[in-house]
Write a protein that holds these residues in place. Structure first.
Motif, PDB file in Angstrom:
ATOM      1  N   LEU A 137       0.821  -1.211   0.000  1.00 56.39           N
ATOM      2  CA  LEU A 137       0.000   0.000   0.000  1.00 56.39           C
ATOM      3  C   LEU A 137       0.853   1.258   0.000  1.00 56.39           C
ATOM      4  CD1 LEU A 137      -2.931   0.957   0.087  1.00 56.39           C
ATOM      5  CD2 LEU A 137      -2.861   0.773   2.573  1.00 56.39           C
ATOM      6  N   MET A 138       2.040   1.194   0.607  1.00 58.44           N
ATOM      7  CA  MET A 138       2.916   2.370   0.685  1.00 58.44           C
ATOM      8  C   MET A 138       3.343   2.873  -0.693  1.00 58.44           C
ATOM      9  SD  MET A 138       6.495   0.802   1.978  1.00 58.44           S
ATOM     10  CE  MET A 138       7.561  -0.112   0.879  1.00 58.44           C
ATOM     11  N   ASN A 139       3.217   2.046  -1.720  1.00 54.74           N
ATOM     12  CA  ASN A 139       3.645   2.463  -3.057  1.00 54.74           C
ATOM     13  C   ASN A 139       2.793   3.590  -3.637  1.00 54.74           C
ATOM     14  OD1 ASN A 139       5.738   0.671  -2.958  1.00 54.74           O
ATOM     15  ND2 ASN A 139       4.774  -0.854  -4.269  1.00 54.74           N
ATOM     16  N   VAL A 140       1.550   3.743  -3.156  1.00 50.80           N
ATOM     17  CA  VAL A 140       0.714   4.830  -3.672  1.00 50.80           C
ATOM     18  C   VAL A 140       1.112   6.179  -3.078  1.00 50.80           C
ATOM     19  CG1 VAL A 140      -1.247   3.310  -4.159  1.00 50.80           C
ATOM     20  CG2 VAL A 140      -1.173   4.574  -2.000  1.00 50.80           C
ATOM     21  N   THR A 141       1.974   6.160  -2.065  1.00 49.82           N
ATOM     22  CA  THR A 141       2.438   7.410  -1.446  1.00 49.82           C
ATOM     23  C   THR A 141       3.968   7.451  -1.413  1.00 49.82           C
ATOM     24  OG1 THR A 141       2.132   6.379   0.718  1.00 49.82           O
ATOM     25  CG2 THR A 141       0.369   7.829  -0.055  1.00 49.82           C
ATOM     26  N   SER A 142       4.591   6.899  -2.437  1.00 47.15           N
ATOM     27  CA  SER A 142       6.054   6.950  -2.607  1.00 47.15           C
ATOM     28  C   SER A 142       6.816   6.412  -1.399  1.00 47.15           C
ATOM     29  CB  SER A 142       6.502   8.378  -2.917  1.00 47.15           C
ATOM     30  OG  SER A 142       5.833   8.856  -4.054  1.00 47.15           O
ATOM     31  N   GLY A 143       6.301   5.370  -0.789  1.00 52.62           N
ATOM     32  CA  GLY A 143       6.998   4.730   0.329  1.00 52.62           C
ATOM     33  C   GLY A 143       6.586   5.217   1.703  1.00 52.62           C
ATOM     34  N   TYR A 144       5.838   6.308   1.793  1.00 50.89           N
ATOM     35  CA  TYR A 144       5.373   6.806   3.090  1.00 50.89           C
ATOM     36  C   TYR A 144       4.138   6.020   3.522  1.00 50.89           C
ATOM     37  CZ  TYR A 144       8.487  10.796   2.721  1.00 50.89           C
ATOM     38  OH  TYR A 144       9.600  11.598   2.631  1.00 50.89           O
ATOM     39  N   HIS A 145       4.118   5.608   4.779  1.00 51.07           N
ATOM     40  CA  HIS A 145       2.979   4.872   5.308  1.00 51.07           C
ATOM     41  C   HIS A 145       2.992   4.943   6.839  1.00 51.07           C
ATOM     42  CE1 HIS A 145       6.346   2.064   5.275  1.00 51.07           C
ATOM     43  NE2 HIS A 145       5.709   1.320   6.169  1.00 51.07           N
ATOM     44  N   PHE A 146       1.918   4.470   7.425  1.00 53.00           N
ATOM     45  CA  PHE A 146       1.759   4.487   8.878  1.00 53.00           C
ATOM     46  C   PHE A 146       1.483   3.078   9.372  1.00 53.00           C
ATOM     47  CE2 PHE A 146       0.305   8.481   7.171  1.00 53.00           C
ATOM     48  CZ  PHE A 146       0.819   9.445   8.028  1.00 53.00           C
ATOM     49  N   HIS A 147       1.908   2.815  10.597  1.00 55.61           N
ATOM     50  CA  HIS A 147       1.529   1.581  11.292  1.00 55.61           C
ATOM     51  C   HIS A 147       1.082   1.948  12.699  1.00 55.61           C
ATOM     52  CE1 HIS A 147       3.046  -1.264   8.374  1.00 55.61           C
ATOM     53  NE2 HIS A 147       4.283  -0.829   8.468  1.00 55.61           N
ATOM     54  N   HIS A 148      -0.029   1.369  13.131  1.00 52.83           N
ATOM     55  CA  HIS A 148      -0.342   1.346  14.551  1.00 52.83           C
ATOM     56  C   HIS A 148       0.391   0.117  15.074  1.00 52.83           C
ATOM     57  CE1 HIS A 148      -3.891   3.933  13.645  1.00 52.83           C
ATOM     58  NE2 HIS A 148      -3.546   4.443  14.811  1.00 52.83           N
ATOM     59  N   ILE A 149       1.217   0.319  16.091  1.00 55.32           N
ATOM     60  CA  ILE A 149       2.001  -0.772  16.666  1.00 55.32           C
ATOM     61  C   ILE A 149       1.631  -0.887  18.135  1.00 55.32           C
ATOM     62  CG2 ILE A 149       4.325  -1.625  17.185  1.00 55.32           C
ATOM     63  CD1 ILE A 149       5.283  -0.052  14.709  1.00 55.32           C
ATOM     64  N   SER A 150       1.360  -2.113  18.574  1.00 52.50           N
ATOM     65  CA  SER A 150       1.051  -2.337  19.986  1.00 52.50           C
ATOM     66  C   SER A 150       2.188  -3.118  20.634  1.00 52.50           C
ATOM     67  CB  SER A 150      -0.269  -3.093  20.146  1.00 52.50           C
ATOM     68  OG  SER A 150      -0.141  -4.417  19.690  1.00 52.50           O
ATOM     69  N   ALA A 151       2.297  -2.951  21.951  1.00 54.49           N
ATOM     70  CA  ALA A 151       3.281  -3.672  22.743  1.00 54.49           C
ATOM     71  C   ALA A 151       2.778  -3.722  24.177  1.00 54.49           C
ATOM     72  CB  ALA A 151       4.645  -2.991  22.677  1.00 54.49           C
ATOM     73  N   GLU A 152       3.387  -4.581  24.979  1.00 56.43           N
ATOM     74  CA  GLU A 152       2.948  -4.722  26.367  1.00 56.43           C
ATOM     75  C   GLU A 152       3.235  -3.482  27.204  1.00 56.43           C
ATOM     76  OE1 GLU A 152       4.507  -8.286  28.102  1.00 56.43           O
ATOM     77  OE2 GLU A 152       3.517  -9.567  26.627  1.00 56.43           O
ATOM     78  N   GLN A 153       4.252  -2.707  26.826  1.00 59.93           N
ATOM     79  CA  GLN A 153       4.634  -1.541  27.622  1.00 59.93           C
ATOM     80  C   GLN A 153       5.074  -0.401  26.698  1.00 59.93           C
ATOM     81  OE1 GLN A 153       7.952  -3.068  29.737  1.00 59.93           O
ATOM     82  NE2 GLN A 153       6.757  -4.446  31.009  1.00 59.93           N
ATOM     83  N   GLU A 154       4.922   0.815  27.202  1.00 63.38           N
ATOM     84  CA  GLU A 154       5.385   1.991  26.466  1.00 63.38           C
ATOM     85  C   GLU A 154       6.883   1.924  26.196  1.00 63.38           C
ATOM     86  OE1 GLU A 154       3.975   4.758  25.093  1.00 63.38           O
ATOM     87  OE2 GLU A 154       1.965   4.050  25.578  1.00 63.38           O
ATOM     88  N   GLU A 155       7.631   1.343  27.132  1.00 62.48           N
ATOM     89  CA  GLU A 155       9.084   1.245  26.982  1.00 62.48           C
ATOM     90  C   GLU A 155       9.459   0.458  25.730  1.00 62.48           C
ATOM     91  OE1 GLU A 155       7.463   0.520  29.882  1.00 62.48           O
ATOM     92  OE2 GLU A 155       8.019   2.339  30.966  1.00 62.48           O
ATOM     93  N   ILE A 156       8.676  -0.578  25.428  1.00 68.91           N
ATOM     94  CA  ILE A 156       8.934  -1.374  24.225  1.00 68.91           C
ATOM     95  C   ILE A 156       8.695  -0.519  22.987  1.00 68.91           C
ATOM     96  CG2 ILE A 156       8.170  -3.370  22.869  1.00 68.91           C
ATOM     97  CD1 ILE A 156       7.563  -4.760  25.584  1.00 68.91           C
ATOM     98  N   LEU A 157       7.637   0.281  23.008  1.00 68.15           N
ATOM     99  CA  LEU A 157       7.372   1.177  21.877  1.00 68.15           C
ATOM    100  C   LEU A 157       8.492   2.199  21.731  1.00 68.15           C
ATOM    101  CD1 LEU A 157       3.529   1.759  22.249  1.00 68.15           C
ATOM    102  CD2 LEU A 157       4.704   0.292  20.592  1.00 68.15           C
ATOM    103  N   ASN A 158       9.050   2.645  22.845  1.00 65.44           N
ATOM    104  CA  ASN A 158      10.189   3.572  22.785  1.00 65.44           C
ATOM    105  C   ASN A 158      11.393   2.905  22.121  1.00 65.44           C
ATOM    106  OD1 ASN A 158       8.679   5.519  24.106  1.00 65.44           O
ATOM    107  ND2 ASN A 158       9.555   5.058  26.116  1.00 65.44           N
ATOM    108  N   GLU A 159      11.653   1.636  22.471  1.00 69.07           N
ATOM    109  CA  GLU A 159      12.759   0.891  21.847  1.00 69.07           C
ATOM    110  C   GLU A 159      12.527   0.725  20.351  1.00 69.07           C
ATOM    111  OE1 GLU A 159      14.028  -2.820  23.710  1.00 69.07           O
ATOM    112  OE2 GLU A 159      13.138  -2.118  25.585  1.00 69.07           O
ATOM    113  N   ILE A 160      11.296   0.381  19.988  1.00 69.92           N
ATOM    114  CA  ILE A 160      10.953   0.231  18.567  1.00 69.92           C
ATOM    115  C   ILE A 160      11.194   1.550  17.836  1.00 69.92           C
ATOM    116  CG2 ILE A 160       9.026  -0.128  16.959  1.00 69.92           C
ATOM    117  CD1 ILE A 160       7.947  -2.209  19.047  1.00 69.92           C
ATOM    118  N   GLU A 161      10.748   2.642  18.434  1.00 68.11           N
ATOM    119  CA  GLU A 161      10.946   3.957  17.817  1.00 68.11           C
ATOM    120  C   GLU A 161      12.433   4.249  17.627  1.00 68.11           C
ATOM    121  OE1 GLU A 161       9.844   8.637  18.665  1.00 68.11           O
ATOM    122  OE2 GLU A 161       8.625   7.066  19.585  1.00 68.11           O
TER     123      GLU A 161
END
Length: 185
Positions: A137-161
């Protein structure tokens, strides 16, 4: 019929109150919040349990026994060849990619559920991409796209970021994108 409707909406309210609470809620407190007696709350809790809601009674009140997941919206940009690296970077740290979304300036917001939780899911997703005639799907916006990502803790989302930033996959959310893309998937 009106009583059933009130009972249904009251049970939804009780479920929301318990789910949003940071500590157990007593039957008395739930009764006061919904305008009924503690006994009616006990009956409502029993009905909610029969519907499959994991409500637990503790000495201090009722709690919803389901793990709370932290969810964050990430804006990303990369090539098709980097898709597998992006996805495995997220799941290896304990993230679940809930969806993919693009914000097309003409067609508007388009999204699709993914629910990719582990390397096996990544592999199956990549196989489906390679075996079909469709492109990401990102190809219709030249590679830009969004993901909602879930994790057990905010700290994990910070690491992912941090990892996505280090790999230069992370893109900055623009003000107009924040308004139309935030929130739960």
């Amino acid at each position: 019929m009106e009583t059933a409707k009130n009972g249904t909406s009251r049970r939804k309210q009780i479920l929301k109150l318990i789910g949003d609470a940071t500590k157990p809620l007593s039957g008395k407190a739930l009764g006061e919040a919904t305008g009924v007696s503690r006994q009616v709350v006990v009956q409502d809790i029993a009905l909610l349990r029969t519907e499959g809601y994991p409500i637990v009674a503790t000495a201090r009140g009722y709690v919803l026994n389901e793990p709370k997941q932290a969810v964050r919206l990430f804006k990303l940009h990369h090539s098709n060849e980097q898709t597998k690296e992006e996805l495995t970077s997220i799941v290896d740290l304990g993230g679940c990619i809930l969806d993919v979304m693009v914000n097309h300036r003409i067609y508007g917001k388009m999204s699709a559920p993914l629910n990719i939780k582990n390397r096996r899911d990544v592999q199956l997703f990549m196989e489906r991409l390679h075996s079909g005639k469709s492109t990401p799907l990102m190809n219709v916006t030249s590679g830009y796209h969004f993901h909602h990502i879930s994790a057990e803790q905010e700290e994990i989302l910070n690491e992912i970021e941090d990892v996505l930033k280090a790999k230069r996959f992370l893109a900055e959310l623009l003000p107009y994108e924040r308004e139309g893309t935030e929130g739960n998937p």
